[in-house]
Design a protein around this motif. Structure first.
Motif, short mmCIF file in Angstrom:
data_model
loop_
_atom_site.label_atom_id
_atom_site.label_comp_id
_atom_site.label_asym_id
_atom_site.label_seq_id
_atom_site.Cartn_x
_atom_site.Cartn_y
_atom_site.Cartn_z
N ASP A 168 7.76 -19.58 89.98
CA ASP A 168 7.61 -18.75 91.19
C ASP A 168 7.60 -19.55 92.48
N ARG A 169 7.72 -20.87 92.38
CA ARG A 169 7.79 -21.70 93.59
C ARG A 169 8.50 -23.00 93.26
N ARG A 170 8.87 -23.75 94.27
CA ARG A 170 9.57 -25.02 94.08
C ARG A 170 8.60 -26.03 93.47
N VAL A 171 9.10 -26.82 92.53
CA VAL A 171 8.24 -27.78 91.84
C VAL A 171 8.63 -29.20 92.19
N GLY A 172 7.74 -30.11 91.93
CA GLY A 172 8.01 -31.53 92.15
C GLY A 172 9.03 -32.04 91.14
N ALA A 173 9.65 -33.14 91.47
CA ALA A 173 10.73 -33.69 90.63
C ALA A 173 10.25 -34.01 89.21
N LYS A 174 9.00 -34.43 89.06
CA LYS A 174 8.49 -34.78 87.74
C LYS A 174 8.32 -33.56 86.84
N LEU A 175 8.17 -32.38 87.44
CA LEU A 175 7.93 -31.16 86.66
C LEU A 175 9.21 -30.41 86.31
N VAL A 176 10.35 -30.84 86.83
CA VAL A 176 11.61 -30.13 86.60
C VAL A 176 11.94 -30.04 85.11
N SER A 177 11.62 -31.08 84.35
CA SER A 177 11.93 -31.09 82.92
C SER A 177 11.18 -30.00 82.14
N ASP A 178 10.12 -29.42 82.73
CA ASP A 178 9.41 -28.32 82.08
C ASP A 178 10.19 -27.02 82.18
N TYR A 179 11.17 -26.95 83.07
CA TYR A 179 11.90 -25.71 83.32
C TYR A 179 13.38 -25.78 82.98
N LEU A 180 13.93 -26.97 82.80
CA LEU A 180 15.36 -27.16 82.51
C LEU A 180 15.56 -28.16 81.38
N ILE A 181 16.63 -27.94 80.62
CA ILE A 181 17.08 -28.93 79.63
C ILE A 181 18.48 -29.35 80.05
N ASP A 182 18.69 -30.65 80.21
CA ASP A 182 20.00 -31.16 80.59
C ASP A 182 20.89 -31.20 79.35
N ILE A 183 21.95 -30.38 79.34
CA ILE A 183 22.87 -30.34 78.20
C ILE A 183 24.26 -30.79 78.61
N THR A 184 24.32 -31.62 79.63
CA THR A 184 25.60 -32.10 80.15
C THR A 184 26.31 -32.97 79.11
N ASP A 185 27.60 -32.73 78.94
CA ASP A 185 28.44 -33.50 78.03
C ASP A 185 28.53 -34.95 78.53
N PRO A 186 28.37 -35.94 77.66
CA PRO A 186 28.46 -37.34 78.09
C PRO A 186 29.80 -37.68 78.76
N LEU A 187 30.89 -37.00 78.36
CA LEU A 187 32.18 -37.25 79.00
C LEU A 187 32.16 -36.84 80.47
N GLU A 188 31.43 -35.77 80.78
CA GLU A 188 31.30 -35.33 82.17
C GLU A 188 30.54 -36.36 82.99
N LEU A 189 29.49 -36.94 82.40
CA LEU A 189 28.72 -37.98 83.10
C LEU A 189 29.61 -39.19 83.37
N GLU A 190 30.45 -39.53 82.40
CA GLU A 190 31.38 -40.66 82.56
C GLU A 190 32.37 -40.38 83.68
N LYS A 191 32.89 -39.15 83.74
CA LYS A 191 33.82 -38.77 84.82
C LYS A 191 33.15 -38.92 86.19
N PHE A 192 31.89 -38.50 86.28
CA PHE A 192 31.17 -38.58 87.55
C PHE A 192 30.94 -40.03 87.95
N LYS A 193 30.56 -40.88 86.99
CA LYS A 193 30.34 -42.30 87.28
C LYS A 193 31.64 -42.97 87.75
N THR A 194 32.74 -42.61 87.10
CA THR A 194 34.05 -43.16 87.49
C THR A 194 34.39 -42.74 88.90
N TYR A 195 34.13 -41.48 89.25
CA TYR A 195 34.38 -40.98 90.60
C TYR A 195 33.55 -41.76 91.62
#
Length: 130
Positions: free
Chosen positions: A67-94
């Protein structure tokens, strides 16, 4: 409890400002369950949010609503990062390709830089005429 997607993106710090999160949704850079949505679309637990940054797509699964904005340390309580490793590689290359253009933090070319470019190209043209 229901929550708008633009608010949720801002609450979990995927966008710096609420205005920016709304703009990202309107420009179809943020998708809900791989479908373009409007900023007022309601999110539910288990939905997938995809964010397009430059050439890569980052994906997150919603664990819980808030119900309100949370601190950066608490974000993992509300989201799960399911990003494909290939996408992360593309971003690093960019990012690496962008850093080659100019040194980080130097900004746009100054007037002096521009004059140096011009004199260099004039020198090349003079050399070609000989």
């Amino acid at each position: 409890m229901s929550l708008r997607i633009d608010k949720y993106v801002w609450f979990v710090r995927l966008a710096k400002t609420r205005t920016l999160s709304t703009e990202l949704v309107q420009k179809n850079r943020i998708k809900l369950n791989n479908n373009p949505v409007k900023p007022s679309k309601e999110v539910k637990i288990g939905d997938t949010i995809s964010i397009i940054k430059n050439n890569a797509t980052f994906s997150y699964k919603i664990k819980d609503l808030l119900d309100r904005r949370v601190g950066a340390k608490l974000v993992s309580d509300y989201l799960i990062d399911i990003t494909d490793p290939l996408e992360l590689e593309k971003f690093k290359t960019y990012q690496e390709a962008q850093s080659v253009y100019r040194e980080y933090g130097t900004g746009r070319p100054s007037r002096k830089d521009r004059d140096n470019f011009d004199s260099f190209f004039e020198w090349l043209e003079d050399d070609d005429e000989d």
